[in-house]
Enzyme design. Structure first.
Site, PDB file in Angstrom:
ATOM      1  N   CYS A   1      28.357  50.205  -9.510  1.00 27.38           N
ATOM      2  CA  CYS A   1      27.879  49.547 -10.727  1.00 27.38           C
ATOM      3  C   CYS A   1      28.117  48.059 -10.545  1.00 27.38           C
ATOM      4  O   CYS A   1      29.262  47.599 -10.561  1.00 27.38           O
ATOM      5  CB  CYS A   1      28.602  50.043 -11.973  1.00 27.38           C
TER       6      CYS A   1
ATOM      7  N   MET B   1      20.501  46.392 -14.243  1.00 27.05           N
ATOM      8  CA  MET B   1      21.696  46.808 -13.549  1.00 27.05           C
ATOM      9  C   MET B   1      22.052  45.747 -12.506  1.00 27.05           C
ATOM     10  O   MET B   1      21.167  45.198 -11.842  1.00 27.05           O
ATOM     11  CB  MET B   1      21.464  48.143 -12.850  1.00 27.05           C
TER      12      MET B   1
END
Length: 392
Positions: free
Chosen positions: A104, A314
């Protein structure tokens, strides 16, 4: 009937970039959960509140979106010349699994801050005032990430005037360098091509750029999908048929990238690859109502995460965007006007983001040494999370 009482586990709830997650020190987890396996997965699912057939995460710390159903486990690094090992778990919302297949990038911005504040960085490396360089080993993908964390009076500086589209309030800027962001084999383009033809039975045939940088990503042209690249979340997420179409395309893309050997495997690999579509610049109104002018961006990008259009972008997909933009001939580079592009500013549903990458050809192959972007992070809550003692 006797039931097991709740136990409490030290934890910190943090925002990193446009994501939120529950952060743990490895040594603070129950012993069974300190190693990979069913106990760890069950514990993290219960912390988040998954699986939740209602899709709300009412009974957990999750926020019922891919950006807020995240967990992080940190420890002093086992790697030479690194400060902290960073393991990321993407918890599915309505299914009983945790996806460990990728990083992430947004929460990366919070890893350095957490590591400094929780004694995982040697105090001799922390200035009284200035920037602390935290070398992070990203354990999911086996890569080095460097976080440049501001320090004031010996402590992490979280407040500031850096504004990040998709985040309501300003905070301190954290610069993130993703070193050698291609996958562990060094193959940026898994098929060896800048653009492939992706054949999806029952859906269609599409030009596609498959790239392994930051996170495995499939880039398509918005126009080939019937879009113009200015779409906001409701335009995509409001249609179950459209989402299923994207998932089918993603599954066949994963197969062509060599990430899975059978289409059925895509259902248990929701975190990777990502799927995104690109378009040349066009003016639009972001989800906040902010006007984004075509003249202020190089291209438009929309990306899906965990089966839904992301509200912003993201961080790992931004690395993929920056990398693909830097390499002439990819769909991303062509949408941005083509040529040599060391950095691009792209428009996403919440606004814009600038990302840069250093790319060069070596012996006929493209090599990207670094991709960089600015994010921000802050602690939202710290203390303990509580879960039933028999849930893992």
């Amino acid at each position: 009937m006797m039931t097991a009482p709740q136990i409490k586990i030290p934890a910190t709830y943090m925002r990193g970039g446009t994501s939120k997650g529950v952060f743990f020190k490895l040594d603070d987890l129950p012993e069974q959960a300190r190693v990979p396996g069913p106990a760890r997965d069950a514990l993290l699912q219960r912390v988040i509140g998954s699986p939740d057939p209602y899709g709300k995460h009412t009974d957990g710390m999750g926020g019922a979106t891919s950006s807020t159903s995240k967990t992080v486990i940190l420890s002093k690094s086992s790697q030479p010349e690194h400060d902290v090992d960073y393991l990321f778990g993407q918890v599915a919302i309505d299914k009983a699994f945790v996806d460990w297949s990728g990083n992430c990038g947004n929460l990366t911005a919070a890893v350095g801050s957490f590591a400094i504040s929780n004694g995982l960085v040697d105090t001799s490396h922390i200035p009284q005032n200035g920037i602390c360089t935290v070398r992070i080993w990203q354990a999911n993908i086996g890569k080095t990430i460097i976080a440049h964390v501001p320090i004031t009076n010996g402590e992490v500086q979280e407040t500031g005037d850096f504004e990040l589209d998709g985040v309501t309030f300003p905070a301190a800027e954290v610069v993130i360098d993703f070193m050698d962001p291609a996958d562990a084999t060094g193959a940026i383009f898994p098929t060896g091509n800048l653009v492939d033809t992706l054949e999806v039975p029952g859906v269609g045939s599409f030009p596609a750029t498959f790239i392994n940088a930051g996170i495995p990503t499939i880039f398509l042209n918005a126009a080939d999908l019937g879009f113009d690249g200015t779409e906001l979340q409701d335009a995509i997420n409001g249609s179950a048929e459209m989402l299923q179409r994207f998932e089918t395309i993603r599954a066949y893309g994963a197969l062509q990238m060599g990430l899975i050997s059978d289409i059925a495997e895509a259902a248990s690999r929701q975190h990777t690859p990502k799927i995104a579509f690109v378009a040349p610049p066009k003016s639009y109104s972001a989800s906040s109502g902010k006007a984004v002018a075509a003249a202020d961006i190089d291209l438009l990008v929309r990306a899906l995460s965990m089966g839904k259009l992301h509200h912003a972008m993201m961080g790992t997909a931004a690395v993929a965007i920056g990398t693909a933009a830097a390499i002439p001939g990819t769909l991303v580079n062509l949408a941005a006007g083509s040529g040599k592009l060391d950095a691009v500013r792209f428009g996403h549903p919440s606004g814009t983001l600038r990302v840069g990458a250093a790319a060069e050809q070596q012996n006929g192959d493209w090599v990207v040494t670094k991709a960089s972007m600015s994010r921000s992070a802050r602690v939202l809550m710290e203390g303990w999370v509580r879960v039933p003692g028999d849930c893992f």
